[in-house]
Design an enzyme around this catalytic site. Sequence first.
Site, PDB file in Angstrom:
ATOM      1  N   GLN A  31     -56.803  58.887   7.028  1.00 52.98           N
ATOM      2  CA  GLN A  31     -56.400  57.514   6.703  1.00 52.98           C
ATOM      3  C   GLN A  31     -55.958  56.765   7.960  1.00 52.98           C
ATOM      4  OE1 GLN A  31     -53.568  58.682   3.769  1.00 52.98           O
ATOM      5  NE2 GLN A  31     -55.039  58.603   2.094  1.00 52.98           N
ATOM      6  N   SER A  60     -54.385  52.100  -4.731  1.00 48.30           N
ATOM      7  CA  SER A  60     -54.884  53.451  -4.451  1.00 48.30           C
ATOM      8  C   SER A  60     -54.200  54.479  -5.349  1.00 48.30           C
ATOM      9  CB  SER A  60     -54.679  53.797  -2.967  1.00 48.30           C
ATOM     10  OG  SER A  60     -55.503  53.007  -2.152  1.00 48.30           O
ATOM     11  N   TRP A  71     -60.961  55.374   1.382  1.00 45.95           N
ATOM     12  CA  TRP A  71     -60.493  54.592   2.522  1.00 45.95           C
ATOM     13  C   TRP A  71     -61.631  54.278   3.502  1.00 45.95           C
ATOM     14  CZ3 TRP A  71     -56.138  51.896   3.353  1.00 45.95           C
ATOM     15  CH2 TRP A  71     -55.134  52.055   2.397  1.00 45.95           C
ATOM     16  N   LYS A 148     -45.300  55.889  -5.993  1.00 46.04           N
ATOM     17  CA  LYS A 148     -46.227  56.370  -4.963  1.00 46.04           C
ATOM     18  C   LYS A 148     -46.880  55.220  -4.209  1.00 46.04           C
ATOM     19  CE  LYS A 148     -50.584  57.720  -3.605  1.00 46.04           C
ATOM     20  NZ  LYS A 148     -51.906  57.079  -3.649  1.00 46.04           N
ATOM     21  N   PHE A 152     -46.325  54.501  -0.249  1.00 44.46           N
ATOM     22  CA  PHE A 152     -47.592  54.744   0.444  1.00 44.46           C
ATOM     23  C   PHE A 152     -48.036  53.489   1.195  1.00 44.46           C
ATOM     24  CE2 PHE A 152     -52.369  54.975   0.142  1.00 44.46           C
ATOM     25  CZ  PHE A 152     -52.521  55.934   1.125  1.00 44.46           C
ATOM     26  N   PRO A 177     -44.261  59.596  -0.336  1.00 39.49           N
ATOM     27  CA  PRO A 177     -45.082  59.189  -1.486  1.00 39.49           C
ATOM     28  C   PRO A 177     -45.485  60.432  -2.291  1.00 39.49           C
ATOM     29  CG  PRO A 177     -46.024  58.402   0.608  1.00 39.49           C
ATOM     30  CD  PRO A 177     -44.977  59.419   0.936  1.00 39.49           C
ATOM     31  N   ASP A 179     -47.780  62.129  -4.478  1.00 45.70           N
ATOM     32  CA  ASP A 179     -49.114  62.122  -5.073  1.00 45.70           C
ATOM     33  C   ASP A 179     -49.460  63.548  -5.494  1.00 45.70           C
ATOM     34  OD1 ASP A 179     -49.631  63.416  -2.688  1.00 45.70           O
ATOM     35  OD2 ASP A 179     -51.033  61.928  -1.916  1.00 45.70           O
ATOM     36  N   TRP A 240     -49.739  66.348   3.864  1.00 46.94           N
ATOM     37  CA  TRP A 240     -51.043  65.887   3.375  1.00 46.94           C
ATOM     38  C   TRP A 240     -52.183  66.623   4.082  1.00 46.94           C
ATOM     39  CZ3 TRP A 240     -55.577  62.966   3.133  1.00 46.94           C
ATOM     40  CH2 TRP A 240     -55.840  62.393   1.881  1.00 46.94           C
TER      41      TRP A 240
END
Length: 284
Positions: A31, A60, A71, A148, A152, A177, A179, A240
Amino acid sequence: MMNSVKERIASLLRGLGINWVRGGFEERDPQYLTVARLCRGFGHDVEVALRLTILNALVSYQLAGKGEDHWNYFANYFIGNKPVNLCEDFINYVMSSRYLVRYRDSRVRRIRNVCPQIAKLSLSRYLNDLSSLWRLLSNITKTRGDEKTIVFAVKMAYYVGRACGLEVLVPMEIPIPVDYRVTVITICSGLITVTVSPPDNAADLARELMTRRRAEIQHVWNEIGRLSGIPPLNLDSVVWVLGGLLINSSFNIDKAINEARALGAFNEKVSELLHLFGGRCVER
């Protein structure tokens, strides 16, 4: 057990340090690479890149495909279709994206509600105080702020600032965030207690718990942030990226380690983090 895992994760992250996180993980995050490409495509016009990126972050959720692909499509779309009327052009993008096909009407409603306010703001001045941006987006969206998409959006605004060449710092108070990926790793590491045992149902558990136990998940990562000295929003890129390696390899540690090496983000502490993050879900 849970506290010892939390403290071990925090100790490893403290040893790696914030500068390593920013260089070792954030700049390898797909991202981040996407918004860097967007920034270059707009001639480093931070305002346009920020508005588009924040709007995209706010829609998103519940994607019909991988986040990385979503993205990439977003960046390619706007590099090829420079916005003239921000709000209408963004709605056209939402209508065209196959990654946003679910709940499309809800996404369009959100853009119609928030875009006129975002379009008239000078967002780049908020990069000096991301907490103010966090509160602003919470007010604009009429949400509590721990959702989130809101945190985010702040993370992605931070990425835009950095990718466009600005020095932007993240405050400790903004939560991670929550997720699917963060929730899976929080479950598999044992950072929160669950009544049934992973790994077989970790994915189903994550979908159930990511909203219901969001505050608890954010609290434990806030604690890791405090203990490590690394803000939760910065920690998100580590969770992530490493979480993605574990999930995509079905928690095969050897495969995840090889992928981390290929990314150029590997050392012994990363190996330990992979083992801790995988925890109860690692192949035996």
